[in-house]
Write a protein that holds these residues in place. Sequence first.
Motif, PDB file in Angstrom:
ATOM      1  N   LYS A 122      28.553 -35.830 -34.123  1.00 62.71           N
ATOM      2  CA  LYS A 122      28.047 -34.818 -35.053  1.00 62.71           C
ATOM      3  C   LYS A 122      28.374 -33.413 -34.555  1.00 62.71           C
ATOM      4  CE  LYS A 122      24.178 -37.530 -36.868  1.00 62.71           C
ATOM      5  NZ  LYS A 122      22.695 -37.676 -36.879  1.00 62.71           N
ATOM      6  N   SER A 123      28.198 -33.205 -33.270  1.00 57.21           N
ATOM      7  CA  SER A 123      28.490 -31.902 -32.683  1.00 57.21           C
ATOM      8  C   SER A 123      29.972 -31.567 -32.821  1.00 57.21           C
ATOM      9  CB  SER A 123      28.085 -31.897 -31.204  1.00 57.21           C
ATOM     10  OG  SER A 123      28.439 -30.682 -30.593  1.00 57.21           O
ATOM     11  N   PHE A 124      30.824 -32.573 -32.584  1.00 55.61           N
ATOM     12  CA  PHE A 124      32.261 -32.350 -32.711  1.00 55.61           C
ATOM     13  C   PHE A 124      32.638 -32.023 -34.147  1.00 55.61           C
ATOM     14  CE2 PHE A 124      36.456 -34.039 -33.794  1.00 55.61           C
ATOM     15  CZ  PHE A 124      37.238 -33.241 -32.988  1.00 55.61           C
ATOM     16  N   GLU A 125      32.065 -32.736 -35.098  1.00 55.73           N
ATOM     17  CA  GLU A 125      32.376 -32.474 -36.507  1.00 55.73           C
ATOM     18  C   GLU A 125      31.961 -31.065 -36.896  1.00 55.73           C
ATOM     19  OE1 GLU A 125      34.139 -34.195 -38.565  1.00 55.73           O
ATOM     20  OE2 GLU A 125      34.436 -35.852 -37.164  1.00 55.73           O
ATOM     21  N   TRP A 126      30.846 -30.613 -36.360  1.00 51.39           N
ATOM     22  CA  TRP A 126      30.393 -29.238 -36.602  1.00 51.39           C
ATOM     23  C   TRP A 126      31.415 -28.241 -36.064  1.00 51.39           C
ATOM     24  CZ3 TRP A 126      28.963 -25.703 -32.662  1.00 51.39           C
ATOM     25  CH2 TRP A 126      28.383 -24.513 -33.122  1.00 51.39           C
ATOM     26  N   THR A 127      31.879 -28.457 -34.826  1.00 49.38           N
ATOM     27  CA  THR A 127      32.872 -27.569 -34.218  1.00 49.38           C
ATOM     28  C   THR A 127      34.195 -27.618 -34.982  1.00 49.38           C
ATOM     29  OG1 THR A 127      31.889 -27.940 -32.038  1.00 49.38           O
ATOM     30  CG2 THR A 127      34.103 -27.011 -32.082  1.00 49.38           C
ATOM     31  N   LYS A 128      34.628 -28.810 -35.309  1.00 55.61           N
ATOM     32  CA  LYS A 128      35.891 -28.990 -36.019  1.00 55.61           C
ATOM     33  C   LYS A 128      35.885 -28.259 -37.357  1.00 55.61           C
ATOM     34  CE  LYS A 128      38.782 -32.636 -38.041  1.00 55.61           C
ATOM     35  NZ  LYS A 128      38.873 -34.099 -38.312  1.00 55.61           N
ATOM     36  N   GLN A 129      34.777 -28.352 -38.074  1.00 55.98           N
ATOM     37  CA  GLN A 129      34.670 -27.688 -39.377  1.00 55.98           C
ATOM     38  C   GLN A 129      34.798 -26.175 -39.221  1.00 55.98           C
ATOM     39  OE1 GLN A 129      30.814 -27.978 -41.295  1.00 55.98           O
ATOM     40  NE2 GLN A 129      31.752 -27.978 -43.312  1.00 55.98           N
ATOM     41  N   HIS A 130      34.113 -25.608 -38.229  1.00 54.74           N
ATOM     42  CA  HIS A 130      34.199 -24.167 -38.007  1.00 54.74           C
ATOM     43  C   HIS A 130      35.612 -23.736 -37.621  1.00 54.74           C
ATOM     44  CE1 HIS A 130      30.226 -22.516 -38.566  1.00 54.74           C
ATOM     45  NE2 HIS A 130      29.700 -23.554 -37.935  1.00 54.74           N
ATOM     46  N   LEU A 131      36.237 -24.468 -36.719  1.00 56.41           N
ATOM     47  CA  LEU A 131      37.585 -24.118 -36.285  1.00 56.41           C
ATOM     48  C   LEU A 131      38.563 -24.158 -37.453  1.00 56.41           C
ATOM     49  CD1 LEU A 131      37.744 -26.053 -32.888  1.00 56.41           C
ATOM     50  CD2 LEU A 131      37.593 -23.572 -33.190  1.00 56.41           C
ATOM     51  N   HIS A 132      38.425 -25.164 -38.296  1.00 55.19           N
ATOM     52  CA  HIS A 132      39.322 -25.296 -39.444  1.00 55.19           C
ATOM     53  C   HIS A 132      39.118 -24.143 -40.431  1.00 55.19           C
ATOM     54  CE1 HIS A 132      42.048 -27.573 -42.039  1.00 55.19           C
ATOM     55  NE2 HIS A 132      41.277 -27.193 -43.043  1.00 55.19           N
ATOM     56  N   HIS A 133      37.872 -23.751 -40.649  1.00 55.41           N
ATOM     57  CA  HIS A 133      37.593 -22.643 -41.565  1.00 55.41           C
ATOM     58  C   HIS A 133      38.147 -21.319 -41.034  1.00 55.41           C
ATOM     59  CE1 HIS A 133      33.985 -24.805 -43.659  1.00 55.41           C
ATOM     60  NE2 HIS A 133      35.146 -25.223 -44.070  1.00 55.41           N
ATOM     61  N   ILE A 134      38.110 -21.158 -39.713  1.00 55.86           N
ATOM     62  CA  ILE A 134      38.563 -19.896 -39.124  1.00 55.86           C
ATOM     63  C   ILE A 134      40.085 -19.842 -39.011  1.00 55.86           C
ATOM     64  CG2 ILE A 134      38.521 -18.437 -37.053  1.00 55.86           C
ATOM     65  CD1 ILE A 134      35.689 -19.558 -36.496  1.00 55.86           C
ATOM     66  N   TYR A 135      40.699 -20.934 -38.541  1.00 58.44           N
ATOM     67  CA  TYR A 135      42.116 -20.881 -38.175  1.00 58.44           C
ATOM     68  C   TYR A 135      43.029 -21.740 -39.052  1.00 58.44           C
ATOM     69  CZ  TYR A 135      39.923 -18.968 -33.993  1.00 58.44           C
ATOM     70  OH  TYR A 135      39.158 -18.217 -33.132  1.00 58.44           O
ATOM     71  N   GLY A 136      42.467 -22.601 -39.875  1.00 58.32           N
ATOM     72  CA  GLY A 136      43.290 -23.445 -40.727  1.00 58.32           C
ATOM     73  C   GLY A 136      43.849 -24.667 -40.009  1.00 58.32           C
ATOM     74  N   GLN A 137      44.791 -25.345 -40.642  1.00 60.95           N
ATOM     75  CA  GLN A 137      45.312 -26.616 -40.138  1.00 60.95           C
ATOM     76  C   GLN A 137      46.040 -26.473 -38.802  1.00 60.95           C
ATOM     77  OE1 GLN A 137      47.723 -28.379 -43.177  1.00 60.95           O
ATOM     78  NE2 GLN A 137      45.963 -29.058 -44.394  1.00 60.95           N
ATOM     79  N   LYS A 138      46.596 -25.308 -38.515  1.00 57.07           N
ATOM     80  CA  LYS A 138      47.388 -25.149 -37.298  1.00 57.07           C
ATOM     81  C   LYS A 138      46.561 -25.339 -36.024  1.00 57.07           C
ATOM     82  CE  LYS A 138      46.910 -20.152 -37.919  1.00 57.07           C
ATOM     83  NZ  LYS A 138      47.631 -18.888 -38.151  1.00 57.07           N
ATOM     84  N   ILE A 139      45.223 -25.307 -36.145  1.00 59.88           N
ATOM     85  CA  ILE A 139      44.368 -25.485 -34.961  1.00 59.88           C
ATOM     86  C   ILE A 139      43.938 -26.938 -34.786  1.00 59.88           C
ATOM     87  CG2 ILE A 139      42.058 -25.207 -35.974  1.00 59.88           C
ATOM     88  CD1 ILE A 139      43.361 -23.517 -32.755  1.00 59.88           C
ATOM     89  N   ASP A 140      44.194 -27.774 -35.799  1.00 60.12           N
ATOM     90  CA  ASP A 140      43.609 -29.125 -35.830  1.00 60.12           C
ATOM     91  C   ASP A 140      43.897 -29.952 -34.582  1.00 60.12           C
ATOM     92  OD1 ASP A 140      42.509 -28.527 -38.228  1.00 60.12           O
ATOM     93  OD2 ASP A 140      43.770 -29.862 -39.433  1.00 60.12           O
ATOM     94  N   LYS A 141      45.154 -29.893 -34.066  1.00 54.55           N
ATOM     95  CA  LYS A 141      45.480 -30.759 -32.916  1.00 54.55           C
ATOM     96  C   LYS A 141      44.812 -30.292 -31.622  1.00 54.55           C
ATOM     97  CE  LYS A 141      49.948 -28.556 -31.823  1.00 54.55           C
ATOM     98  NZ  LYS A 141      51.403 -28.825 -31.667  1.00 54.55           N
ATOM     99  N   TYR A 142      44.224 -29.095 -31.661  1.00 52.95           N
ATOM    100  CA  TYR A 142      43.547 -28.576 -30.466  1.00 52.95           C
ATOM    101  C   TYR A 142      42.018 -28.608 -30.588  1.00 52.95           C
ATOM    102  CZ  TYR A 142      48.197 -26.722 -29.421  1.00 52.95           C
ATOM    103  OH  TYR A 142      49.546 -26.594 -29.159  1.00 52.95           O
ATOM    104  N   THR A 143      41.512 -29.266 -31.618  1.00 52.60           N
ATOM    105  CA  THR A 143      40.060 -29.202 -31.864  1.00 52.60           C
ATOM    106  C   THR A 143      39.245 -29.827 -30.731  1.00 52.60           C
ATOM    107  OG1 THR A 143      40.299 -31.182 -33.254  1.00 52.60           O
ATOM    108  CG2 THR A 143      40.149 -29.059 -34.379  1.00 52.60           C
TER     109      THR A 143
END
Length: 286
Positions: A122-143
């Motif tokens: 759950k914590s990871f999904e929360w972080t992943k959602q924020h990172l995606h909203h801020i930086y877009g798909q280009k950050i996904d592999k580094y989440t």
Amino acid sequence: MDEKKLKLIETSLKLFSEKGFHSTSIQEIAEQSNISKGAFYLHFESKNELLEEIFRYYAEHILDKLIQATEPNKPAKEQLIEQITTFFEMFQDHYEFIVMLFHDNLQLGFKKNEFFDDLQRKSFEWTKQHLHHIYGQKIDKYTVDLAIELDGLIGSYLKWIFLHKLSFEPNMIAASIVVKLDRIANYVMTSQPKPNFTFEQVFSSQKQLDAHTIMERIEQKIHQHLTLQENAKQAYEVLKEEYKQAQPRSIVISTMIEDLEQEEELREECKHLREVELEKRKGTAK
């Protein structure tokens, strides 16, 4: 959660943090909660079970409140700052909880691996959602790497605050954490290094529960919790028989899960059972 059970959790937490877990008796908890000792055992079978419930309650309560603590129309980075601010504010508000855990160096006795796996997810999904909203798909592999960085930043601040009894401004710390995270994110997006860890590495190792395993856990809890209602036991027996059929009927399974969910002690297993059934239906639909 009913009012008396919540009162027991809050009262015992205060007593544990003041006197220590081992030095606090069930009688004291009952008296401070304005109930009889017998009434205590209607809610918890032991002090250890109460401790488990305290941990679950506060861990899930903090995560739920964290998710809700933002204005959806604000810029993504401001939302992240708001939620981290809320986390540090809750650390201040629930300081007794932290004191209790460190006071007696408590070892949680329940099946914490399963609980922490779910909490971390759950914590990871929360972080992943924020990172995606801020930086877009280009950050996904580094989440995963960035989730580790964020955990490290938050955890280090909490440790130093706790050990040195430091006063602090939650918003200032939250803003500084997001600035640091932003610099790391921009670095990896620019230089494109190989990720240290991927989602598959971290989460594929978490055991996918099957219906048989979950049913075994439900049976164990029914034997452990003598206060479970008779209809829950009947629902379990019906569900067990249905799973023995060559083609279990989804309507029967769904109905019995609903009956079992009426018991708070079984809701976690019911959630996993629903996930298993959902995956089965997806597989059938393909």
